[in-house]
Write a protein that holds these residues in place. Structure first.
Motif, PDB file in Angstrom:
ATOM      1  N   ASP A 230      17.744  37.044 -18.786  1.00  0.00           N
ATOM      2  CA  ASP A 230      18.209  35.773 -18.139  1.00  0.00           C
ATOM      3  C   ASP A 230      19.752  35.827 -17.966  1.00  0.00           C
ATOM      4  O   ASP A 230      20.185  35.033 -18.469  1.00  0.00           O
ATOM      5  N   ARG A 231      19.924  36.115 -16.562  1.00  0.00           N
ATOM      6  CA  ARG A 231      21.430  36.121 -16.604  1.00  0.00           C
ATOM      7  C   ARG A 231      21.533  34.658 -15.796  1.00  0.00           C
ATOM      8  O   ARG A 231      23.084  33.728 -16.458  1.00  0.00           O
ATOM      9  N   ASP A 232      20.882  34.631 -15.861  1.00  0.00           N
ATOM     10  CA  ASP A 232      21.655  32.842 -14.817  1.00  0.00           C
ATOM     11  C   ASP A 232      21.827  31.721 -15.764  1.00  0.00           C
ATOM     12  O   ASP A 232      22.704  31.251 -16.365  1.00  0.00           O
ATOM     13  N   GLN A 233      20.945  32.387 -17.126  1.00  0.00           N
ATOM     14  CA  GLN A 233      20.675  31.346 -18.102  1.00  0.00           C
ATOM     15  C   GLN A 233      22.367  31.478 -19.076  1.00  0.00           C
ATOM     16  O   GLN A 233      23.644  30.823 -19.658  1.00  0.00           O
ATOM     17  N   ALA A 234      22.444  33.653 -18.948  1.00  0.00           N
ATOM     18  CA  ALA A 234      23.973  33.596 -20.057  1.00  0.00           C
ATOM     19  C   ALA A 234      25.107  33.212 -18.852  1.00  0.00           C
ATOM     20  O   ALA A 234      26.503  32.646 -19.845  1.00  0.00           O
ATOM     21  N   ILE A 235      25.053  32.870 -17.861  1.00  0.00           N
ATOM     22  CA  ILE A 235      26.179  32.370 -16.675  1.00  0.00           C
ATOM     23  C   ILE A 235      26.074  30.684 -17.358  1.00  0.00           C
ATOM     24  O   ILE A 235      27.661  30.238 -17.349  1.00  0.00           O
ATOM     25  N   VAL A 236      25.239  30.577 -17.700  1.00  0.00           N
ATOM     26  CA  VAL A 236      25.557  28.754 -18.116  1.00  0.00           C
ATOM     27  C   VAL A 236      25.868  28.447 -18.712  1.00  0.00           C
ATOM     28  O   VAL A 236      27.355  28.249 -19.435  1.00  0.00           O
ATOM     29  N   GLU A 237      25.764  29.953 -20.384  1.00  0.00           N
ATOM     30  CA  GLU A 237      26.173  29.261 -21.461  1.00  0.00           C
ATOM     31  C   GLU A 237      27.369  30.537 -21.229  1.00  0.00           C
ATOM     32  O   GLU A 237      28.860  29.277 -22.087  1.00  0.00           O
ATOM     33  N   TYR A 238      28.380  30.745 -20.510  1.00  0.00           N
ATOM     34  CA  TYR A 238      29.333  31.553 -20.185  1.00  0.00           C
ATOM     35  C   TYR A 238      29.813  30.201 -19.626  1.00  0.00           C
ATOM     36  O   TYR A 238      31.944  29.931 -20.559  1.00  0.00           O
ATOM     37  N   GLY A 239      29.672  28.975 -19.165  1.00  0.00           N
ATOM     38  CA  GLY A 239      30.484  28.031 -18.588  1.00  0.00           C
ATOM     39  C   GLY A 239      30.491  27.051 -19.762  1.00  0.00           C
ATOM     40  O   GLY A 239      31.896  26.609 -19.658  1.00  0.00           O
ATOM     41  N   GLU A 240      29.671  27.202 -20.785  1.00  0.00           N
ATOM     42  CA  GLU A 240      30.003  26.138 -22.485  1.00  0.00           C
ATOM     43  C   GLU A 240      31.067  26.683 -23.142  1.00  0.00           C
ATOM     44  O   GLU A 240      32.102  26.211 -23.418  1.00  0.00           O
ATOM     45  N   LEU A 241      30.893  27.990 -23.167  1.00  0.00           N
ATOM     46  CA  LEU A 241      31.741  29.529 -24.069  1.00  0.00           C
ATOM     47  C   LEU A 241      33.300  28.535 -23.208  1.00  0.00           C
ATOM     48  O   LEU A 241      34.393  28.539 -24.350  1.00  0.00           O
ATOM     49  N   LYS A 242      33.374  29.076 -22.212  1.00  0.00           N
ATOM     50  CA  LYS A 242      34.827  28.577 -21.488  1.00  0.00           C
ATOM     51  C   LYS A 242      35.771  27.418 -22.581  1.00  0.00           C
ATOM     52  O   LYS A 242      36.905  27.444 -22.073  1.00  0.00           O
ATOM     53  N   LYS A 243      34.541  26.266 -22.588  1.00  0.00           N
ATOM     54  CA  LYS A 243      35.496  24.935 -22.432  1.00  0.00           C
ATOM     55  C   LYS A 243      36.148  24.830 -23.814  1.00  0.00           C
ATOM     56  O   LYS A 243      36.932  24.462 -24.018  1.00  0.00           O
ATOM     57  N   ILE A 244      35.668  26.257 -24.448  1.00  0.00           N
ATOM     58  CA  ILE A 244      36.319  25.823 -26.322  1.00  0.00           C
ATOM     59  C   ILE A 244      36.535  27.276 -26.201  1.00  0.00           C
ATOM     60  O   ILE A 244      38.036  27.586 -27.249  1.00  0.00           O
ATOM     61  N   ASP A 245      36.274  28.331 -26.097  1.00  0.00           N
ATOM     62  CA  ASP A 245      37.092  29.994 -25.700  1.00  0.00           C
ATOM     63  C   ASP A 245      37.247  31.009 -24.657  1.00  0.00           C
ATOM     64  O   ASP A 245      36.330  31.188 -24.303  1.00  0.00           O
ATOM     65  N   ALA A 246      38.543  30.700 -24.050  1.00  0.00           N
ATOM     66  CA  ALA A 246      38.694  30.773 -23.301  1.00  0.00           C
ATOM     67  C   ALA A 246      38.558  32.712 -22.920  1.00  0.00           C
ATOM     68  O   ALA A 246      38.038  33.328 -21.990  1.00  0.00           O
ATOM     69  N   GLU A 247      39.332  33.335 -24.210  1.00  0.00           N
ATOM     70  CA  GLU A 247      39.102  35.041 -23.989  1.00  0.00           C
ATOM     71  C   GLU A 247      37.630  35.422 -24.660  1.00  0.00           C
ATOM     72  O   GLU A 247      37.637  36.350 -24.432  1.00  0.00           O
ATOM     73  N   LEU A 248      36.948  34.474 -25.212  1.00  0.00           N
ATOM     74  CA  LEU A 248      36.155  34.891 -25.986  1.00  0.00           C
ATOM     75  C   LEU A 248      34.965  35.052 -24.288  1.00  0.00           C
ATOM     76  O   LEU A 248      34.219  35.958 -24.522  1.00  0.00           O
ATOM     77  N   ALA A 249      35.093  33.919 -23.700  1.00  0.00           N
ATOM     78  CA  ALA A 249      33.998  33.462 -22.551  1.00  0.00           C
ATOM     79  C   ALA A 249      34.620  35.125 -21.710  1.00  0.00           C
ATOM     80  O   ALA A 249      33.886  35.221 -20.823  1.00  0.00           O
ATOM     81  N   ARG A 250      35.318  35.307 -21.679  1.00  0.00           N
ATOM     82  CA  ARG A 250      36.704  36.740 -20.628  1.00  0.00           C
ATOM     83  C   ARG A 250      35.992  37.293 -21.056  1.00  0.00           C
ATOM     84  O   ARG A 250      34.292  38.405 -20.590  1.00  0.00           O
ATOM     85  N   GLU A 251      35.515  37.583 -22.749  1.00  0.00           N
ATOM     86  CA  GLU A 251      34.280  39.062 -23.505  1.00  0.00           C
ATOM     87  C   GLU A 251      33.635  38.930 -22.007  1.00  0.00           C
ATOM     88  O   GLU A 251      32.828  39.873 -21.978  1.00  0.00           O
ATOM     89  N   LEU A 252      32.074  37.672 -22.573  1.00  0.00           N
ATOM     90  CA  LEU A 252      30.949  37.479 -21.725  1.00  0.00           C
ATOM     91  C   LEU A 252      31.156  37.496 -20.713  1.00  0.00           C
ATOM     92  O   LEU A 252      29.995  38.029 -20.257  1.00  0.00           O
ATOM     93  N   TYR A 253      32.411  37.253 -19.892  1.00  0.00           N
ATOM     94  CA  TYR A 253      31.900  37.343 -18.378  1.00  0.00           C
ATOM     95  C   TYR A 253      31.706  38.868 -17.895  1.00  0.00           C
ATOM     96  O   TYR A 253      31.299  39.285 -17.282  1.00  0.00           O
ATOM     97  N   THR A 254      32.956  39.290 -18.601  1.00  0.00           N
ATOM     98  CA  THR A 254      32.754  41.033 -18.486  1.00  0.00           C
ATOM     99  C   THR A 254      31.360  42.024 -18.906  1.00  0.00           C
ATOM    100  O   THR A 254      30.964  42.443 -18.165  1.00  0.00           O
ATOM    101  N   ARG A 255      30.586  41.127 -19.545  1.00  0.00           N
ATOM    102  CA  ARG A 255      28.931  41.904 -19.896  1.00  0.00           C
ATOM    103  C   ARG A 255      28.244  41.396 -19.102  1.00  0.00           C
ATOM    104  O   ARG A 255      27.309  42.006 -18.463  1.00  0.00           O
ATOM    105  N   ILE A 256      28.548  40.478 -18.359  1.00  0.00           N
ATOM    106  CA  ILE A 256      27.459  40.419 -17.198  1.00  0.00           C
ATOM    107  C   ILE A 256      27.520  40.152 -15.857  1.00  0.00           C
ATOM    108  O   ILE A 256      26.498  40.507 -14.890  1.00  0.00           O
ATOM    109  N   PHE A 257      29.016  40.395 -15.710  1.00  0.00           N
ATOM    110  CA  PHE A 257      29.314  41.125 -14.157  1.00  0.00           C
ATOM    111  C   PHE A 257      30.347  42.371 -14.784  1.00  0.00           C
ATOM    112  O   PHE A 257      31.844  42.347 -14.738  1.00  0.00           O
ATOM    113  N   PRO A 258      29.715  43.767 -15.337  1.00  0.00           N
ATOM    114  CA  PRO A 258      30.458  44.809 -15.899  1.00  0.00           C
ATOM    115  C   PRO A 258      31.042  45.715 -14.345  1.00  0.00           C
ATOM    116  O   PRO A 258      30.465  45.114 -13.001  1.00  0.00           O
TER     117      PRO A 258
END
Length: 258
Positions: A230-258
């Protein structure tokens, strides 16, 4: 100092305080409030050791505990001195010395779960993983509600790749406290490694509900959705994570968009 180190230190402090107070009282009572000359000296050293430990003066506490070990005649006093010395060495990060003292304490009271817990953590800190696992398993067998021992055991299991066993310990912790965020997160991670992604998603969602500002919970939830397809929901979670931890959000982003 990371969160786990702080948690273990607080557990050490709590165990030392309770065991020393009750142990010294027990020792005096068993000797009719008197005891040998050596035990009377040991009693004074134990009191000073406890006061020093409570004040964070660990080197001074170690000195007093060692003096108590050297002079104690009665088994109860000697046990308390060895237990306190091992606890203090653990607090100082001198884990090999902690293990040696706690092994001697275990010989006197092999059924004391708190001694087994601290001995297990000392083994783990010195790289003796198998001995740590065996000792901590014995600790939780003797005291099923000893939360720090179960938590340490779950971490060791996870590190060994024993994810079913890690999940089992996390479930036990949640039975003891359903609001235990670390246990809920540990269960989610175990299910993730077991590739049971639907269960992992449910567990991460519970962890997020317990601690919405914990970035590890949100990161894990996004990653679990991604692995479940479910890539779409992963993107939603990336958006939520970006609000609280930008560095970890970047890590998730690289997993979603390798």
């Amino acid at each position: 100092m990371n969160r786990r180190a702080v948690e273990i230190m607080l557990a050490v402090l709590a165990i030392c305080a309770a065991a020393t107070l009750f142990g010294v009282a027990e020792s005096r009572a068993s000797n009719g409030g008197e005891g040998s000359a050596g035990d009377r000296v040991a009693f004074g050293e134990l009191q000073q050791a406890f006061d020093s430990f409570e004040a964070g003066q660990f080197e001074a506490a170690a000195t007093h505990y060692q003096r108590a070990v050297d002079v104690a005649d009665g088994e109860a006093f000697r046990y308390q001195a060895l237990f306190g010395l091992g606890t203090t060495y653990a607090a100082l990060g001198r884990h090999a010395e902690a293990a040696a003292s706690l092994e001697s304490a275990r010989e006197l009271r092999p059924d004391h779960a708190e001694t087994l817990y601290l001995l297990g953590t000392s083994y783990a800190a010195t790289g003796q993983t198998n001995a740590a696992v065996v000792t901590l398993e014995e600790a939780v067998r003797r005291a099923p509600d000893l939360v720090p021992a179960r938590r340490e055991l779950s971490v060791l299991y996870a590190g060994l790749g024993w994810h079913e066993e890690a999940a089992g310990q996390c479930r036990k912790l949640l039975e003891l406290n359903e609001a235990d965020v670390e246990a809920q997160l540990g269960l989610a991670v175990a299910h993730f490694h077991l590739e049971r992604y639907d269960e992992a998603i449910e567990d991460f969602e519970r962890a997020v509900a317990l601690d919405p500002q914990n970035p590890r919970c949100r990161f894990g939830l996004g990653l679990a959705h991604l692995m479940a397809g479910d890539r779409d929901q992963a993107i939603v979670e990336y958006g939520e994570l970006k609000k609280i931890d930008a560095e970890l959000a970047r890590e998730l982003y690289t997993r979603i968009f390798p």
